[in-house]
Design a protein around this motif. Structure first.
Motif, short mmCIF file in Angstrom:
data_model
loop_
_atom_site.label_atom_id
_atom_site.label_comp_id
_atom_site.label_asym_id
_atom_site.label_seq_id
_atom_site.Cartn_x
_atom_site.Cartn_y
_atom_site.Cartn_z
N VAL A 27 0.85 -1.18 0.00
CA VAL A 27 0.00 0.00 0.00
C VAL A 27 0.89 1.23 0.00
O VAL A 27 1.78 1.35 0.86
N VAL B 254 -5.97 0.83 2.51
CA VAL B 254 -6.56 -0.48 2.22
C VAL B 254 -7.09 -1.05 3.54
O VAL B 254 -6.38 -1.06 4.55
N THR C 76 -1.70 1.61 5.50
CA THR C 76 -1.23 2.64 4.58
C THR C 76 0.29 2.70 4.66
O THR C 76 0.87 2.51 5.74
N PRO D 95 -4.68 -2.12 -3.37
CA PRO D 95 -3.24 -2.17 -3.11
C PRO D 95 -2.45 -1.92 -4.40
O PRO D 95 -2.90 -2.29 -5.49
#
Length: 497
Positions: free
Chosen positions: A48, A54, A79, A99
């Motif tokens: 990510v 995500v 993150t 992602p």
């Protein structure tokens, strides 16, 4: 220094953080949602980017992230990370967001890592039954980006799930563990690890989803051990004394003296002794002759009993030659050398990613994590004459003119080794702008060897008026303690005055 951007929904004051996106009246688009069926003994790997989000939720089955089990139905937000979720028996994941990289791998080293855990657990069981036997002292070594820190997390999480309390020692200044980058730290783990933050968090003024850890922290201030080998050796030795004293077999005695620190509150118990130590190391230390000497020093100081070589056949061979036939001695126990393969999920982290990680760490130290814990740092103004500033000596740039007045390179406060000093007296100037300063638990008149747990502040400097604006993580006046600064982590410019 200035103050890291808030990274909240409100508009930032002053210059925003580089990855901050100002909010507007346009509603955010909903995150894309997918469901994944992960077969047993498979690993879902994902990356990510910073600024992206995500969300992952375990719907059914069982799964773990670096050894920490995921509860069913709980949403986790990621993150700026590169991670993996492993399942022993199969699971279903719900993923919201996109992602930058995602795939499921059939090849995973988790079986080998688990076998290592059970071998260490057997040693812990033997140590718990013997008042004279210590628990395993494990050191993970290997090249950069080989997965050393991930393995430390897995072994720690598995030990905690077995009811153990391993001491985790981070000797890699590039990445802070429960502290800022540029530090070495150690703490005892007895509670669940944080899925989103890895090792978890140290005490702050805000709430935490998992129990906070109480680390012992030493300030190093350089990116690699080779930056100042004399200082690094000294800190490793001091750390080893402090950690070993807390694993003493005499649990009823008065704790032995150790470097001054207000956070050394982990109570020693027989279980602490039998749980042992897990040590993470920097990748560069295993790549050069100087690094080999530092590695040998750390192994000796911590009385390492198990050396795990990750992802390097050459390093494994070198360690066998050095330690396999070492005679058994009270202060130098025999060392078991174990070779493990590097996980295929390990990826290189470029300089931009690492710098963004460091900047986020500094920002969250003062302001907390968005949507989880909001902190309120304090700003104060102090005069130059009220400060006692020291700078870490760097091997490549230090010369005799920078040594403290009245010291030479053979004295305790100097350096030796070609004029390499531990610390050098520094003047307050604009060079301190945007830098991190560590407040030392020492007195102004103490020698430079007295380094202990540090809390970090930021400052805004006005040379003409001879004052600094300090950002502190707690209220009150600046204590009359020495401050130490260095070149790492690099200046954080996404701050406000």
């Amino acid at each position: 220094m200035s103050v890291p951007g808030l990274q909240l929904s409100e508009l930032p004051i002053g210059q925003p953080f580089s990855n901050f996106t100002a909010q507007d009246s346009t509603p955010a688009e909903p995150l894309a949602e997918k469901t994944y069926e992960i077969a047993k003994l498979r690993e879902w790997r994902f990356e990510v980017a910073f600024g992206a989000t995500v969300e992952v939720k375990l719907l059914k089955g069982s799964a773990e992230i670096f050894g920490t089990e995921l509860p069913i139905g709980h949403k986790f937000t990621f993150t700026g990370t590169k991670s993996a979720i492993f399942t022993w028996h199969g699971c279903t994941l719900e993923v919201r967001g996109s992602p930058s990289v995602e795939y499921t791998s059939e090849e995973t080293p988790m079986t080998a890592y688990t076998n290592l855990h059970f071998a260490l657990e057997k040693q812990r069981g033997m140590a718990s039954e013997s008042p004279t036997m210590q628990g395993p002292r494990v050191m993970i070594i290997g090249p950069e980006n080989a997965g050393k820190t991930s393995l430390v997390k897995i072994l720690t999480a598995y030990a905690v799930r077995q009811g153990q309390k391993p001491a985790v020692v981070n000797l890699d200044p590039k990445e802070g563990v429960l502290s800022l980058p540029g530090t070495l730290s150690a703490t005892s783990f007895s509670t669940i690890m944080d899925v989103e933050e890895g090792f978890g968090s140290s005490p702050t003024s805000g709430p935490s989803p998992v129990p906070v850890k109480l680390p012992l922290v030493y300030y190093y201030g350089l990116e690699t051990p080779e930056g100042n080998t004399k200082l690094y050796r000294a800190l490793v030795s001091r750390m080893a004394v402090a950690v070993s004293s807390r694993l003493s077999e005499d649990d009823q005695s008065t704790p032995p003296p150790s470097p001054p620190s207000t956070n050394e509150v982990n109570t020693r118990t027989p279980q602490d002794r039998s749980s042992g130590i897990i040590i993470d190391t920097p990748g560069t230390i295993s790549q050069t002759p100087t690094g080999y000497d530092l590695l040998h020093h750390a192994i000796s100081e911590f009385s390492v009993t198990t050396l795990v070589v990750l992802g390097s056949e050459r390093l494994y061979s070198d360690m066998l030659r050095r330690f396999e036939d070492r005679p058994n001695h009270q202060h130098h126990p025999p060392i078991s050398i174990i070779k493990l393969s590097k996980s295929g999920g390990c990826v290189d982290r470029d300089d931009a990613f690492l710098r963004a990680s460091r900047e986020r760490s500094i920002r969250e130290y003062f302001f907390g994590e968005p949507k989880k814990r909001t902190l309120s740092p304090y700003t104060m103004t102090v005069g130059f004459d009220d400060l006692n500033i020291w700078r870490v000596g760097e091997a490549s740039t230090l010369n005799a003119s920078l040594l403290p007045i009245g010291h030479d390179d053979d004295e305790e406060g100097g350096g030796g080794g070609g004029g390499q000093a531990l610390l050098a007296q520094a003047e307050c100037s604009m060079l301190l702008q945007h830098s991190v300063a560590a407040v030392l638990h020492a007195e102004v008149g103490d020698g430079v060897h007295i380094l202990a747990e540090s809390s970090v502040m930021g400052a805004s400097v006005d040379e003409q008026k001879r004052y600094m604006k300090i950002l502190a993580p707690m209220p009150g006046r600046l204590p009359p303690k020495p401050l130490v600064v260095s070149s790492f982590p690099e200046p954080t410019f996404s701050l406000v005055g």
